[in-house]
Design an enzyme around this catalytic site. Sequence first.
Site, PDB file in Angstrom:
ATOM      1  N   LYS A 129       0.817  -1.215   0.000  1.00  0.00           N
ATOM      2  CA  LYS A 129       0.000   0.000   0.000  1.00  0.00           C
ATOM      3  C   LYS A 129       0.855   1.272   0.000  1.00  0.00           C
ATOM      4  O   LYS A 129       0.370   2.338  -0.345  1.00  0.00           O
ATOM      5  CB  LYS A 129      -0.968  -0.002   1.188  1.00  0.00           C
ATOM      6  CG  LYS A 129      -2.071  -1.040   1.013  1.00  0.00           C
ATOM      7  CD  LYS A 129      -3.184  -0.864   2.022  1.00  0.00           C
ATOM      8  CE  LYS A 129      -4.341  -1.807   1.756  1.00  0.00           C
ATOM      9  NZ  LYS A 129      -4.020  -3.228   2.081  1.00  0.00           N
TER      10      LYS A 129
HETATM   11  C1  LIG Z   1      -4.588  -4.372   1.443  1.00  0.00           C
HETATM   12  C2  LIG Z   1      -3.834  -5.648   1.480  1.00  0.00           C
HETATM   13  C3  LIG Z   1      -4.162  -6.738   0.631  1.00  0.00           C
HETATM   14  C4  LIG Z   1      -5.335  -6.702  -0.315  1.00  0.00           C
HETATM   15  O1  LIG Z   1      -5.142  -5.845  -1.428  1.00  0.00           O
HETATM   16  P1  LIG Z   1      -6.391  -5.364  -2.291  1.00  0.00           P
HETATM   17  O2  LIG Z   1      -5.844  -4.380  -3.259  1.00  0.00           O
HETATM   18  O3  LIG Z   1      -7.374  -4.750  -1.328  1.00  0.00           O
HETATM   19  O4  LIG Z   1      -6.967  -6.571  -2.960  1.00  0.00           O
HETATM   20  C5  LIG Z   1      -3.374  -7.865   0.684  1.00  0.00           C
HETATM   21  N1  LIG Z   1      -2.336  -7.972   1.554  1.00  0.00           N
HETATM   22  C6  LIG Z   1      -2.001  -6.961   2.387  1.00  0.00           C
HETATM   23  C7  LIG Z   1      -0.866  -7.154   3.323  1.00  0.00           C
HETATM   24  C8  LIG Z   1      -2.736  -5.770   2.389  1.00  0.00           C
HETATM   25  O5  LIG Z   1      -2.391  -4.780   3.236  1.00  0.00           O
END
Ligand SMILES: *Cc1c(COP(=O)(O)O)cnc(C)c1O
Length: 431
Positions: free
Chosen positions: A107
């Site tokens: 993210k």
């Molecule tokens: C947010 C997140 C996901 C999921 O990603 P999306 O884009 O919402 O499908 C997977 N793994 C981690 C560690 C995350 O923080």
Amino acid sequence: MRYVSTNRNSPAVSLRDVVIRGLAPDSGLYMPESITPLSENFFRQMHDMDLPEIAFNVASHFLKDDIPLGELQKMVYETFDFPIPLVPVQSRLYALELFHGTTMAFKDVGARFLAQLLGYFTQNEQQELNVLVATSGDTGSAVANGFYKVPGIKVFVLYPKGLISPLQEKQFTTLGENITAVEVNGTFDDCQRMVKTAFTDKELNRQMKLTSANSINWARLLPQSFYYFWGVAQMGRNATDITCAVPSGNFGNICSGLIAKRLNLPIHHFIAATNINDIVPKYLKEGSFQPKPSIATIANAMDVGNPSNFVRILELYHGSHKAIAADVEGFVCTNEEIRATIQEVNQQRKYLLDPHGAIGYRALNTYLDKHPKSSGFFIETAHPAKFTETVEQVTGTPIPLPANLARFAGGVKQTIELKAEFNSLKKLLIE
Ligand SMILES: *Cc1c(COP(=O)(O)O)cnc(C)c1O
């Protein structure tokens, strides 16, 4: 380039409006009006480029009419100032490690790029922009760190008191400067409701400029497509039949991958790997999309019962289940399977997975067993140290705290405590 809402009930807008608004007025998500493939020339040269160069090339394909190239290049290099290595785990199977950024989860990429774009589009504004974000853990830290010290922008992170891990909390409550951490006496749903109400409160919006930083913002999605190119580039010129497994919750990350494929990136096949919140795998198999309340799992960043970016995937494939299912298959993993996978891969391959990456690994490994000519990578979305308790319990070995996380540990927590009601948030914002 113009952007249209997936609900088709509000007018097409410019990139600036997309970035500042986040959500379209008709509550749809913004998508580019058209997506044209990148040139064959780019794909020939891509293998000799580094990550920021690749990212800049793909970024300018979308944004060259809206941002001067010099500025765009600065933003891209700011965003991708950490490595994203492709690490071999076993024959034909690789991990694309997206956890080497500030808060050690993928993210960081979207949050940083969004911060750059918002900073750019509001630089000549008199009025300060206030970013509101509700978090159940990881989004808050990525957003807070992405926006840290960006001029003209203030960030308010709302989180449920006592319901996130101390380490997660430290990652955004110790920063200070333009970041305010708001500790709410309630649940994550309360936080989310308070934020949503803020965007619709007329009086508040007359007095101040508010925007959201959740994953529905196109500016968070676009930069995630860049690292799929980098993954393929690192696989080398001779790799064929590349498959990519993506641990998915709100389906933003995999949507970015599918956009990369639409640009002609040679990823043959995608696997949407979920925990038992299996709404999309069910859709892929049966053709009907049935959101349900989410179920708590040990891969908790993916506990989503109504994936918000799924409408973008539908949009990309003109609503055709057949077309989506031709490119993407689903894979579902239970808590027991996640634990067994972490254990097995740690012992046999000497590779330590986090609970989310474990789902991606298992999906890809199962696929490659059945497809001996294929190779591929899964997205390792977070560092295992972010989920210490689960991982240490499985392996029985303590995980050393990486420097990126350790540097928050010594900081002093500063928060403002609020009742779980909109009016106390409103008062705080106005003051
Ligand atoms: C947010 C997140 C996901 C999921 O990603 P999306 O884009 O919402 O499908 C997977 N793994 C981690 C560690 C995350 O923080």
